[in-house]
Design a protein around this motif. Structure first.
Motif, PDB file in Angstrom:
ATOM      1  N   ALA A 268      70.161  -1.048 -40.574  1.00 48.59           N
ATOM      2  CA  ALA A 268      69.293  -1.934 -39.785  1.00 48.59           C
ATOM      3  C   ALA A 268      68.178  -2.526 -40.639  1.00 48.59           C
TER       4      ALA A 268
ATOM      5  N   HIS B   7      60.235 -13.575 -29.289  1.00 45.47           N
ATOM      6  CA  HIS B   7      61.071 -14.748 -29.573  1.00 45.47           C
ATOM      7  C   HIS B   7      60.398 -16.016 -29.055  1.00 45.47           C
TER       8      HIS B   7
ATOM      9  N   TYR C 274      71.784   3.335 -38.787  1.00 51.96           N
ATOM     10  CA  TYR C 274      72.330   4.009 -37.599  1.00 51.96           C
ATOM     11  C   TYR C 274      73.804   4.217 -37.934  1.00 51.96           C
TER      12      TYR C 274
ATOM     13  N   ASN D 206      67.834 -12.019 -33.268  1.00 48.99           N
ATOM     14  CA  ASN D 206      68.397 -10.823 -32.639  1.00 48.99           C
ATOM     15  C   ASN D 206      69.053  -9.942 -33.696  1.00 48.99           C
ATOM     16  N   GLY D 207      68.727  -8.666 -33.646  1.00 46.85           N
ATOM     17  CA  GLY D 207      69.351  -7.722 -34.560  1.00 46.85           C
ATOM     18  C   GLY D 207      68.749  -7.722 -35.954  1.00 46.85           C
ATOM     19  N   ALA D 208      67.625  -8.430 -36.148  1.00 46.69           N
ATOM     20  CA  ALA D 208      67.023  -8.529 -37.492  1.00 46.69           C
ATOM     21  C   ALA D 208      66.418  -7.207 -37.954  1.00 46.69           C
ATOM     22  N   GLY D 209      66.044  -6.346 -36.992  1.00 48.50           N
ATOM     23  CA  GLY D 209      65.478  -5.046 -37.376  1.00 48.50           C
ATOM     24  C   GLY D 209      64.048  -4.818 -36.900  1.00 48.50           C
ATOM     25  N   LYS D 210      63.547  -5.700 -36.050  1.00 45.94           N
ATOM     26  CA  LYS D 210      62.135  -5.606 -35.614  1.00 45.94           C
ATOM     27  C   LYS D 210      61.857  -4.303 -34.856  1.00 45.94           C
ATOM     28  N   THR D 211      62.709  -4.021 -33.842  1.00 45.25           N
ATOM     29  CA  THR D 211      62.487  -2.805 -33.047  1.00 45.25           C
ATOM     30  C   THR D 211      62.624  -1.567 -33.924  1.00 45.25           C
ATOM     31  N   THR D 212      63.570  -1.609 -34.849  1.00 42.98           N
ATOM     32  CA  THR D 212      63.769  -0.468 -35.746  1.00 42.98           C
ATOM     33  C   THR D 212      62.509  -0.225 -36.572  1.00 42.98           C
TER      34      THR D 212
HETATM   35  P1  ATP Z   1      66.377  -8.038 -30.902  1.00 45.84           P
HETATM   36  O1  ATP Z   1      65.499  -9.208 -31.215  1.00 45.84           O
HETATM   37  O2  ATP Z   1      67.740  -8.460 -30.469  1.00 45.84           O
HETATM   38  O3  ATP Z   1      65.736  -7.036 -29.990  1.00 45.84           O
HETATM   39  P2  ATP Z   1      65.764  -6.467 -33.309  1.00 45.84           P
HETATM   40  O4  ATP Z   1      65.270  -7.372 -34.400  1.00 45.84           O
HETATM   41  O5  ATP Z   1      64.741  -5.698 -32.576  1.00 45.84           O
HETATM   42  O6  ATP Z   1      66.679  -7.304 -32.310  1.00 45.84           O
HETATM   43  P3  ATP Z   1      67.019  -3.903 -33.873  1.00 45.84           P
HETATM   44  O7  ATP Z   1      67.079  -3.501 -32.442  1.00 45.84           O
HETATM   45  O8  ATP Z   1      66.041  -3.227 -34.747  1.00 45.84           O
HETATM   46  O9  ATP Z   1      66.825  -5.486 -33.991  1.00 45.84           O
HETATM   47  O10 ATP Z   1      68.472  -3.721 -34.481  1.00 45.84           O
HETATM   48  C1  ATP Z   1      68.734  -3.875 -35.873  1.00 45.84           C
HETATM   49  C2  ATP Z   1      70.186  -3.533 -36.135  1.00 45.84           C
HETATM   50  O11 ATP Z   1      70.411  -2.157 -35.857  1.00 45.84           O
HETATM   51  C3  ATP Z   1      71.202  -4.303 -35.283  1.00 45.84           C
HETATM   52  O12 ATP Z   1      72.319  -4.576 -36.091  1.00 45.84           O
HETATM   53  C4  ATP Z   1      71.555  -3.336 -34.194  1.00 45.84           C
HETATM   54  O13 ATP Z   1      72.887  -3.565 -33.745  1.00 45.84           O
HETATM   55  C5  ATP Z   1      71.435  -1.996 -34.890  1.00 45.84           C
HETATM   56  N1  ATP Z   1      71.021  -0.924 -33.955  1.00 45.84           N
HETATM   57  C6  ATP Z   1      69.843  -0.858 -33.288  1.00 45.84           C
HETATM   58  N2  ATP Z   1      69.775   0.270 -32.557  1.00 45.84           N
HETATM   59  C7  ATP Z   1      70.942   0.938 -32.763  1.00 45.84           C
HETATM   60  C8  ATP Z   1      71.485   2.168 -32.290  1.00 45.84           C
HETATM   61  N3  ATP Z   1      70.799   2.942 -31.449  1.00 45.84           N
HETATM   62  N4  ATP Z   1      72.705   2.519 -32.715  1.00 45.84           N
HETATM   63  C9  ATP Z   1      73.399   1.740 -33.570  1.00 45.84           C
HETATM   64  N5  ATP Z   1      72.940   0.565 -34.068  1.00 45.84           N
HETATM   65  C10 ATP Z   1      71.741   0.157 -33.673  1.00 45.84           C
END
Ligand code: ATP
Length: 295
Positions: free
Chosen positions: A20, A188, A15, A40-46
């Motif tokens: 990510a 989590h 991003y 948190n922020g590991a990249g799962k949602t991505t």
């Molecule tokens: P969580 O458990 O907190 O939901 P996650 O494992 O789902 O976290 P992601 O949401 O995939 O993590 O985010 C991975 C990285 O990408 C993080 O560093 C986050 O700050 C960044 N990120 C996610 N979405 C965006 C966006 N729309 N714009 C910029 N950075 C983003």
């Protein structure tokens, strides 16, 4: 077999300046329940967004052998349920169900309605009128009743109370048994979902830490439970990653390939030897602050 196989090869997603996901090589078999874990922020949602073709990265992504991006045939059979929901906000829940029935080839309206009753949701309400827990429950209903060959639940149960979460877990297992498909669960609340997972994938700081059969992970350590002093004696020299006391009883989690003779000796001394809880293993592998402190 009705579920989709998932494969990524050197997948990197950024991003802007934030990377990510970095070089993810993953292969998840069809018709299984996969756990996707990470801090948190590991990249799962991505990762799930890429698999659901909501986002594109560099490298290869294959859902049932095809690139999912802007691929209609794949997209209608991939269901990503996020806590925020992807609903028609100005329409009643029943209208949302009708819309999904048209959009999702395998949507089971009868099952959706029975789940509405189970979770005590009023079909005449609109999404904005739902509490957080009710909105989570509706997301869960959509994910379950869609019966999509790839169904991903991204922390969908976070807003639900404990009885609703138990009902959700029960429904996932029960419906999966009758209608096998590929399910990815991200949460989590690891100790709550651990028993459901057939494989475990852990992301850490955008990289793939591991992707294994859940049964293999459980044997990479053990719990020793019994009188505190006896537990301590047997845990000495082992890598202890968790300790819990309940009155005079102590349970420690030790990590690593354990010596069979040492475990047999622990049992002879009256200790109960068990499998390592996934949550303890996860904390051990991903709590970098603690690892740095320890070293
Ligand atoms: P969580 O458990 O907190 O939901 P996650 O494992 O789902 O976290 P992601 O949401 O995939 O993590 O985010 C991975 C990285 O990408 C993080 O560093 C986050 O700050 C960044 N990120 C996610 N979405 C965006 C966006 N729309 N714009 C910029 N950075 C983003």
């Amino acid at each position: 077999m009705t579920g989709y196989r998932l494969h990524t090869d050197n997948l990197t997603v950024s991003y802007g300046k934030t990377t990510a996901l970095t070089g993810i090589n993953l292969d998840l078999a069809p018709d299984r329940i996969h756990g996707l874990l990470g801090r948190n922020g590991a990249g799962k949602t991505t990762l799930m967004s890429v698999l659901a073709s909501l986002r594109r990265g560099q490298g290869t992504v294959r859902v049932e052998g095809q690139d999912p991006f802007e691929n209609e045939a794949i997209m209608q059979n991939v269901c990503l349920i996020r806590e925020s929901g992807d609903l028609l906000l100005d329409e009643k829940l029943t209208t949302n169900l009708s819309f999904l029935e048209d959009a999702r080839p395998r949507f089971d309206r009868t099952y959706a309605e029975s789940l509405m009753a189970t979770f005590r949701l009023d079909p005449a309400k609109k999404p904005q009128a739902l509490s957080r827990g009710q909105a989570s429950a509706f997301g869960a209903i959509v994910g379950l009743a869609s019966r999509a060959p790839l169904t991903m639940f991204d922390e969908v149960h976070l807003g639900m109370d404990a009885p609703a979460r138990q009902r959700f877990y029960h429904e996932v297992l029960h419906d999966f048994a009758e209608h096998p498909r590929t399910i990815v669960l991200s949460s989590h609340l690891i100790s709550e979902i651990a028993h459901m997972l057939e494989t475990v994938t852990i992301l850490h700081e955008g990289r793939l830490l591991l992707s294994n059969e859940a049964d293999d992970l459980h044997v990479s350590g053990a719990t020793l439970t019994g009188a505190a002093e006896v537990v301590d004696r047997h845990a000495t020299g082992q890598q202890v990653v968790g300790t819990q006391d309940l009155g005079p009883t102590r349970q420690v989690t030790v990590f690593g390939d354990l010596d069979e003779a040492a475990l047999a000796a622990a049992e002879r001394d009256g200790l109960t030897v068990g499998a390592v809880p996934l949550q303890d293993l996860f904390i051990h592998l991903t709590d970098t602050d603690r690892a740095e402190e320890a070293s």
